[in-house]
Design a protein around this motif. Structure first.
Motif, PDB file in Angstrom:
ATOM      1  N   LYS B 119      43.055 -17.698  44.710  1.00  0.00           N
ATOM      2  CA  LYS B 119      42.051 -17.229  43.744  1.00  0.00           C
ATOM      3  C   LYS B 119      42.417 -17.703  42.330  1.00  0.00           C
ATOM      4  O   LYS B 119      41.569 -18.249  41.614  1.00  0.00           O
ATOM      5  N   ASN B 153      40.862 -16.891  61.086  1.00  0.00           N
ATOM      6  CA  ASN B 153      39.905 -15.783  61.103  1.00  0.00           C
ATOM      7  C   ASN B 153      38.752 -16.064  60.144  1.00  0.00           C
ATOM      8  O   ASN B 153      38.974 -16.558  59.038  1.00  0.00           O
ATOM      9  N   TYR B 154      37.553 -15.714  60.577  1.00  0.00           N
ATOM     10  CA  TYR B 154      36.386 -15.953  59.734  1.00  0.00           C
ATOM     11  C   TYR B 154      36.525 -15.246  58.379  1.00  0.00           C
ATOM     12  O   TYR B 154      36.092 -15.764  57.345  1.00  0.00           O
ATOM     13  N   GLU B 155      37.150 -14.090  58.386  1.00  0.00           N
ATOM     14  CA  GLU B 155      37.314 -13.338  57.137  1.00  0.00           C
ATOM     15  C   GLU B 155      38.059 -14.172  56.080  1.00  0.00           C
ATOM     16  O   GLU B 155      37.677 -14.176  54.909  1.00  0.00           O
ATOM     17  N   VAL B 157      38.265 -17.492  55.950  1.00  0.00           N
ATOM     18  CA  VAL B 157      37.415 -18.617  55.532  1.00  0.00           C
ATOM     19  C   VAL B 157      36.354 -18.106  54.553  1.00  0.00           C
ATOM     20  O   VAL B 157      36.119 -18.713  53.506  1.00  0.00           O
ATOM     21  N   TYR B 158      35.772 -16.968  54.882  1.00  0.00           N
ATOM     22  CA  TYR B 158      34.735 -16.409  54.019  1.00  0.00           C
ATOM     23  C   TYR B 158      35.312 -16.072  52.632  1.00  0.00           C
ATOM     24  O   TYR B 158      34.682 -16.322  51.607  1.00  0.00           O
ATOM     25  N   ASN B 159      36.519 -15.515  52.629  1.00  0.00           N
ATOM     26  CA  ASN B 159      37.138 -15.181  51.344  1.00  0.00           C
ATOM     27  C   ASN B 159      37.344 -16.417  50.476  1.00  0.00           C
ATOM     28  O   ASN B 159      37.149 -16.369  49.264  1.00  0.00           O
ATOM     29  N   MET B 161      35.517 -19.164  50.611  1.00  0.00           N
ATOM     30  CA  MET B 161      34.175 -19.549  50.124  1.00  0.00           C
ATOM     31  C   MET B 161      33.785 -18.680  48.927  1.00  0.00           C
ATOM     32  O   MET B 161      33.303 -19.172  47.905  1.00  0.00           O
ATOM     33  N   ASN B 162      33.993 -17.391  49.101  1.00  0.00           N
ATOM     34  CA  ASN B 162      33.588 -16.430  48.080  1.00  0.00           C
ATOM     35  C   ASN B 162      34.374 -16.642  46.787  1.00  0.00           C
ATOM     36  O   ASN B 162      33.803 -16.628  45.693  1.00  0.00           O
ATOM     37  N   SER B 164      35.729 -19.387  45.818  1.00  0.00           N
ATOM     38  CA  SER B 164      35.302 -20.658  45.209  1.00  0.00           C
ATOM     39  C   SER B 164      34.068 -20.417  44.354  1.00  0.00           C
ATOM     40  O   SER B 164      33.950 -20.926  43.245  1.00  0.00           O
ATOM     41  N   LYS B 165      33.170 -19.619  44.884  1.00  0.00           N
ATOM     42  CA  LYS B 165      31.948 -19.321  44.142  1.00  0.00           C
ATOM     43  C   LYS B 165      32.258 -18.474  42.899  1.00  0.00           C
ATOM     44  O   LYS B 165      31.717 -18.729  41.828  1.00  0.00           O
ATOM     45  N   LEU B 166      33.132 -17.509  43.071  1.00  0.00           N
ATOM     46  CA  LEU B 166      33.510 -16.671  41.931  1.00  0.00           C
ATOM     47  C   LEU B 166      34.199 -17.486  40.840  1.00  0.00           C
ATOM     48  O   LEU B 166      34.046 -17.218  39.662  1.00  0.00           O
TER      49      LEU B 166
END
Lengths: 203, 180
Positions: B119, B153-155, B157-159, B161-162, B164-166
């Motif tokens: 992050k 885990n998808y969680e 990968v999603y984190n 992505m999230n 990156s957007k943040l």
């Protein structure tokens, strides 16, 4: 009868031989360099483009993260129609899929031990849905002039979205399989959404 | 029949076919070389997708993130034949991660990061790119290339992505193996 004639190389021959030899040396060195760097396994590596999580998904998970929210960016336009796809892990390779579109709900599963792979059924269902949406939009814009028609169609079809939510422990490989099927069925606006089995993750 | 009986002097070998062959080999390797692989060596097994495309040429500012789950059995510091540095590295990894945790590795950083560390790294990278673009965030064109292992885990990968957007990034690509 063929004979290899032997003659004394004159100065011109020697010069051209020296030229070829050095060129060959250089070519061998280059070949060696490329052989060392050659990795055939990488040749099949590719990319899959997808939208980032939609705006409402990019929310802070902890209160202290609130200030991290970036300035307004070009988010995707609001959807007119949405397919919610829920993917739940069963084992490493097997999973279940639930699709919701308004009041319509359908269940599919992928089970390697069973003969029938319902991933194909899922693909068939989504392809039919895409065709229906496409025909409906084409009917709505049938009065527009040809140039505008294409642009309007692209805009409208982009507003039909597929939002894919996985369980938190789902393998990324399984998720990619589902997204891959969504893309193959024709949909272009596909975005991942937060794990639906985590607090604050479902809508 | 060839007469090799002549004495003295050198027989001149014809180098032209050899040169032709070497140049053809050279051409083959030049066409198929992919220098981007330097960033891609992280033991990540990518998922397979039929709808994927070959990698487009990436911008120099694109950020490659490798992501895989921590598996304790593959990080045994007491395994045979390991160098002292590798043993030390594995001990550090064992202390830092629990089984199943996402381990992220990015170019020019020689240690594995937790998602939370990623992050701050993403935010720093975006701020740097923004400064390079004259302070205008909308002019940052860098894309995140996320190479997540198929068993992640998808969680996690999603984190990524999230986050990156943040951090401000607007484009992301996923590394996959494509099949036709």
């Amino acid at each position: 009868m063929t004979t290899l004639r032997k003659r004394k190389p004159d100065s011109q021959d020697r010069a051209s031989m020296a030229y070829v030899t050095s060129m060959l040396d250089l070519a061998f060195q280059l070949v060696f360099f490329f052989v060392i760097n050659f990795d055939p396994s990488r040749e099949r590596e590719g990319e899959m483009q997808m939208s980032l999580p939609p705006k409402e998904e990019a929310r802070a998970q902890n209160p202290q993260d609130v200030r991290d929210v970036p300035p307004k960016t070009d988010d995707i336009p609001p959807l007119t129609d949405e397919y919610k796809v829920y993917v739940d892990r069963r084992t490493d390779d097997d999973f279940t899929i639930r699709v919701e579109n308004g009041l319509v709900k359908k269940d599919f599963s992928r089970d390697q031990k069973k003969q029938g792979n319902e991933l194909e059924e899922f693909k068939k269902y989504l392809t039919e849905q895409y065709q229906q949406k496409k025909e409906k939009i084409e009917e709505q814009i049938s009065d527009l002039p040809p140039g505008e028609k294409e642009q309007k169609f692209t805009e409208e079809i982009e507003r039909v979205g597929v939002r894919v939510r996985g369980s938190h422990n789902l393998n990324w490989g399984s998720m990619v399989q589902v997204i891959d099927v969504c893309r193959q069925s024709g949909f272009t606006n596909i975005s991942p959404a937060s794990p639906h089995d985590k607090p604050g993750g479902d809508d | 029949m060839a007469d090799f009986s002549d004495e003295g002097g050198n027989v001149e070998p014809d180098l032209t076919p050899l040169l032709d062959m070497v140049l053809q080999l050279l051409m083959f390797f030049v066409i198929s070389v992919n220098f981007k692989t330097a960033h891609f060596k992280y033991g990540v097994q990518l998922p397979v997708a039929q709808s994927a495309m070959p990698f487009e040429s990436t911008d120099s500012s694109d950020l490659i993130i490798n992501l895989k789950p921590y598996v304790s059995s593959s990080m045994d510091p007491d395994a045979e034949g390991l160098s002292v540095e590798e043993q030390e590295y594995r001990r550090r990894v064992r202390e830092k991660f629990s089984p199943g945790d996402g381990m992220a590795r990015v170019p020019r950083v020689d240690y594995d990061m937790r998602i939370i560390e990623l992050k701050f790294w993403l935010r720093t990278q975006f701020e740097f790119l923004q400064r390079e673009a004259g302070g205008d965030a909308s002019k940052v064109v860098a894309t995140i290339i996320l190479r997540a292992d198929t068993s992640t885990n998808y969680e996690d990968v999603y984190n990524v992505m999230n986050l990156s957007k943040l951090a401000g990034f607007r484009r992301i690509k996923y590394g996959v193996i494509y099949e036709r």
